[in-house]
Design a protein around this motif. Structure first.
Motif, PDB file in Angstrom:
ATOM      1  N   THR A   3       6.761  -1.033   2.480  1.00 60.54           N
ATOM      2  CA  THR A   3       5.472  -1.405   1.897  1.00 60.54           C
ATOM      3  C   THR A   3       5.145  -0.454   0.748  1.00 60.54           C
ATOM      4  O   THR A   3       5.727   0.627   0.633  1.00 60.54           O
ATOM      5  CB  THR A   3       4.364  -1.307   2.949  1.00 60.54           C
ATOM      6  N   SER A  18       0.586   3.964   1.041  1.00 64.46           N
ATOM      7  CA  SER A  18      -0.840   3.988   1.348  1.00 64.46           C
ATOM      8  C   SER A  18      -1.064   4.980   2.469  1.00 64.46           C
ATOM      9  O   SER A  18      -0.126   5.626   2.946  1.00 64.46           O
ATOM     10  CB  SER A  18      -1.324   2.590   1.773  1.00 64.46           C
ATOM     11  N   ALA A  39       5.781  -5.911  -2.561  1.00 64.53           N
ATOM     12  CA  ALA A  39       4.615  -5.745  -3.424  1.00 64.53           C
ATOM     13  C   ALA A  39       3.678  -6.952  -3.315  1.00 64.53           C
ATOM     14  O   ALA A  39       3.460  -7.691  -4.281  1.00 64.53           O
ATOM     15  CB  ALA A  39       5.064  -5.508  -4.867  1.00 64.53           C
ATOM     16  N   TYR A  40       3.146  -7.136  -2.120  1.00 62.21           N
ATOM     17  CA  TYR A  40       2.175  -8.196  -1.883  1.00 62.21           C
ATOM     18  C   TYR A  40       1.295  -7.793  -0.706  1.00 62.21           C
ATOM     19  O   TYR A  40       1.531  -6.781  -0.059  1.00 62.21           O
ATOM     20  CB  TYR A  40       2.848  -9.545  -1.627  1.00 62.21           C
ATOM     21  N   GLU A  46      -1.891  -7.084  -1.241  1.00 62.12           N
ATOM     22  CA  GLU A  46      -2.888  -6.124  -1.738  1.00 62.12           C
ATOM     23  C   GLU A  46      -4.219  -6.401  -1.038  1.00 62.12           C
ATOM     24  O   GLU A  46      -4.874  -5.486  -0.549  1.00 62.12           O
ATOM     25  CB  GLU A  46      -3.020  -6.273  -3.255  1.00 62.12           C
ATOM     26  N   TRP A  84      -5.161  -8.511   2.142  1.00 63.16           N
ATOM     27  CA  TRP A  84      -4.441  -9.129   3.248  1.00 63.16           C
ATOM     28  C   TRP A  84      -5.286 -10.222   3.889  1.00 63.16           C
ATOM     29  O   TRP A  84      -6.457 -10.422   3.541  1.00 63.16           O
ATOM     30  CB  TRP A  84      -4.044  -8.060   4.254  1.00 63.16           C
ATOM     31  N   SER A 125      -1.477 -10.056  -4.956  1.00 66.89           N
ATOM     32  CA  SER A 125      -0.606  -9.096  -5.635  1.00 66.89           C
ATOM     33  C   SER A 125      -0.934  -9.056  -7.123  1.00 66.89           C
ATOM     34  O   SER A 125      -0.234  -9.648  -7.946  1.00 66.89           O
ATOM     35  CB  SER A 125       0.859  -9.521  -5.414  1.00 66.89           C
ATOM     36  N   SER A 126      -2.003  -8.338  -7.472  1.00 62.88           N
ATOM     37  CA  SER A 126      -2.352  -8.255  -8.889  1.00 62.88           C
ATOM     38  C   SER A 126      -1.315  -7.414  -9.630  1.00 62.88           C
ATOM     39  O   SER A 126      -0.719  -6.499  -9.064  1.00 62.88           O
ATOM     40  CB  SER A 126      -3.743  -7.640  -9.066  1.00 62.88           C
ATOM     41  N   TRP A 170      -1.694  -3.534  -9.876  1.00 64.70           N
ATOM     42  CA  TRP A 170      -1.420  -2.944  -8.562  1.00 64.70           C
ATOM     43  C   TRP A 170       0.082  -2.885  -8.310  1.00 64.70           C
ATOM     44  O   TRP A 170       0.606  -1.896  -7.806  1.00 64.70           O
ATOM     45  CB  TRP A 170      -2.125  -3.774  -7.497  1.00 64.70           C
ATOM     46  N   ASN A 197       2.353   0.690  -8.008  1.00 66.77           N
ATOM     47  CA  ASN A 197       3.118   1.032  -6.812  1.00 66.77           C
ATOM     48  C   ASN A 197       4.609   1.158  -7.083  1.00 66.77           C
ATOM     49  O   ASN A 197       5.288   1.961  -6.442  1.00 66.77           O
ATOM     50  CB  ASN A 197       2.843   0.007  -5.717  1.00 66.77           C
TER      51      ASN A 197
END
Length: 573
Positions: free
Chosen positions: A397, A400, A425-426, A428, A430, A440-441, A444, A448
């Motif tokens: 992930t 975080s 990468a998704y 963001e 949930w 998933s912007s 962002w 990451n």
């Protein structure tokens, strides 16, 4: 008036005494400052019987034995040579992993295991005075080290590849062939002499002070020599051994990886004859293997027909192995070498049975306390997989502060073993997020990706960008004066149908890097951050910008057909 003779005599006597005192003080000062002591003191290792030295420092535990029976303390080897080495109390085993080997050595036994094949040690591991000692035979075979043992004192000097030794040479006195050079205990001339060195004798220099060098003799003894009697001479660099990589992962035809995960929930796999064309796809990762219990037993959903379809399409199969997102079960299965090896052996047998090209590890919802055991599992797994020609990748992930979803990944340590790492990468925002937002912007995602590359030194050549083939429809409604937020996951195609049916006009949100649409459904407000060709093109531009290894999409069947040509065209460029 004439001074009496006896008074003059007393005056001269006083002056003579005063002069004697001054001269005596001057002589004492000269002796103290400029005349070195010839006092000798026997050198010692402060009670250490067989000391080990590294870079001029005596380590806190001694060696045992000598020559081929030489053994080093486990703690010293772990601290100075291989911090990844572990001792497993439950099985009284030492486990060593390298890029291509996994060794298991049981205390007091001459038979060890390398890549699960038996081999014989000349001398066993043993416990001496409560400390575990390792024989040098496997250490010198596995690591690029050199051990210089003194026949005179038994001291051991440890050297590693790339270390540089500065050698000094004592002064020569051609007219005084018997003159020696003193090595003193401390850096001043009144310190006792520990050893009288021959002229032109070589010593190791470890540090220096204004007028002194701190030196070490080949027999291990250390002290100080005046710079007037010692000059720097040659330097010696312990050579680095250039090792050929033991395994080079097979590259898909076009050089960039275009992988899609294929979710399987039952033993009945999908009918591959009904799959639409997926141009450019070169790796599939079906979710076939799952941790079934805490003993390391796996559940197998694999299908030979699926593999045949993939290979007929020139697509590699990297089957996914999941922990089922079960933390307690994961803790138990990772807890011992035997359980970890049980999982690894099952995966190896399945890989051979189904002609797989790789294994993709997907461990999520793991206790932070299992961080080291998970890393160890991967270290033990990869050499055995590579021995069978398999590619090993792992899903992680974004970073975080979540203990169960992020902090248990030691990404920096894991990448040392893995061939590839997929950043998922998704999510963001949930499914149960209290706030609506993008799955998933783009800012962002980029943040990451960069964080992994910078903070954990993940090479771009090993990093695969995970991309979503799904989005969420967010619903906001007012309940008891408060905004209630809910969501449901939908395929990429679903919002497009809604847009047509309701004649909506998406707008591009620069802050998200993707299209957005919203509409009213009675008193409810629906919001969708669209996953479409616009968002996918932006992600592929990130792959190009950072020269990542490729993309991995979650999951097959969620996408619109046009996405495949978009990915292929972008990766081909």
């Amino acid at each position: 008036m004439k001074v009496p003779k006896n008074r003059r005599t007393r005056k001269w006597a006083f002056l003579m005494i005063l002069l004697a005192i001054v001269l005596g003080a001057a002589a004492a000062f000269y002796w103290d400052q400029y005349v070195p002591t010839s006092k000798h003191e026997a050198p010692s290792f402060d009670g250490m019987t067989k000391p080990i030295f590294y870079q001029g420092a005596m380590l806190d535990k001694p060696a045992q034995g000598k020559e081929e029976t030489l053994k080093l303390p486990f703690d010293i080897v772990k601290e100075q040579i291989d911090p990844t080495m572990i001792y497993e109390t439950s099985s009284d085993s030492t486990i060593i992993t390298t890029q291509d080997k996994v060794l298991r050595l049981k205390t007091s036994q001459l038979t060890g295991m390398v890549n699960e094949k038996p081999f014989t040690l000349k001398f066993p591991l043993e416990k001496i005075n409560g400390s575990l000692y390792l024989p040098i035979q496997p250490l010198e075979d596995l690591y690029r080290i050199e051990l210089r043992e003194s026949e005179e004192t038994g001291a051991v000097i440890l050297l590693k590849e790339g270390d540089t030794l500065q050698w000094g040479k004592t002064a020569a006195f051609p007219d005084k062939p018997d003159k020696t050079v003193p090595m003193r205990k401390e850096p001043f001339i009144k310190s006792p002499i520990l050893a009288d060195l021959k002229q032109s004798e070589f010593v190791m220099i470890w540090s220096e002070e204004p007028e002194w060098y701190k030196v070490q003799l080949a027999n291990g003894y250390m002290g100080y020599i005046s710079k007037k009697q010692l000059s720097k001479d040659k330097t010696e660099t312990i050579p680095k051994k250039e090792l050929q990589p033991s395994f080079v992962p097979a590259k898909p035809i076009n050089g960039k990886i275009n992988l899609t995960w294929d979710q399987m929930t039952t033993p009945k796999n999908p009918d591959t004859s009904k799959f639409p064309p997926m141009p450019g796809l070169n790796v599939v990762s079906p979710t076939w293997f799952h941790l079934d219990d805490g003993q390391g037993t796996l559940k197998n959903l694999a299908d030979p027909a699926y593999v045949k379809w993939a290979h007929d399409q020139n697509i590699q199969v990297w089957a996914l192995f999941s922990n089922g997102f079960e933390p307690k079960r994961t803790t138990e299965a990772l807890s011992t070498y035997d359980k970890r090896m049980k999982m690894i052996k099952q995966l190896l047998s399945y890989a051979q049975l189904y002609s797989l090209q790789g294994i993709n590890i997907d461990f999520e919802n793991v206790s932070t306390k299992d961080k080291d055991n998970l890393t160890q599992f991967v270290r033990e797994m990869v050499p055995l997989m590579h021995e069978q020609g398999l590619i090993v990748s792992m899903d992680v992930t974004p970073k975080s502060n979540s203990e169960m979803w992020s902090l248990f990944y030691d990404r920096k340590a894991l990448i040392d073993s893995l061939d590839y790492m997929m950043i998922m990468a998704y999510d963001e925002f949930w499914a149960s997020s209290p706030t609506a937002g993008s799955v998933s912007s783009l800012p962002w995602v980029e943040k990451n990706v960069v964080k992994l590359m910078k903070e954990d030194q993940i090479p771009a050549s090993k990093l695969i960008l995970g991309v979503p083939f799904y989005t969420r429809v967010w619903t906001e409604e007012t309940v008891d004066g408060k905004t209630k937020v809910s969501s449901k996951s939908v395929y990429m195609e679903t919002p497009q149908k809604t847009i047509k049916e309701k004649n909506l006009t998406p707008v591009f949100l620069p802050e998200a890097g993707q299209n957005y649409v919203e509409y009213k459904d009675g008193d409810k407000l629906n919001k969708i951050w669209l996953e479409d060709e616009v968002s996918m093109k932006a992600r592929l531009d990130l792959v190009k910008k950072y020269n990542l290894a490729g993309v991995a999409s979650w999951r097959r069947g969620y996408e619109t057909p046009s996405i495949w040509n978009l990915i292929k065209t972008s990766l081909d460029k």
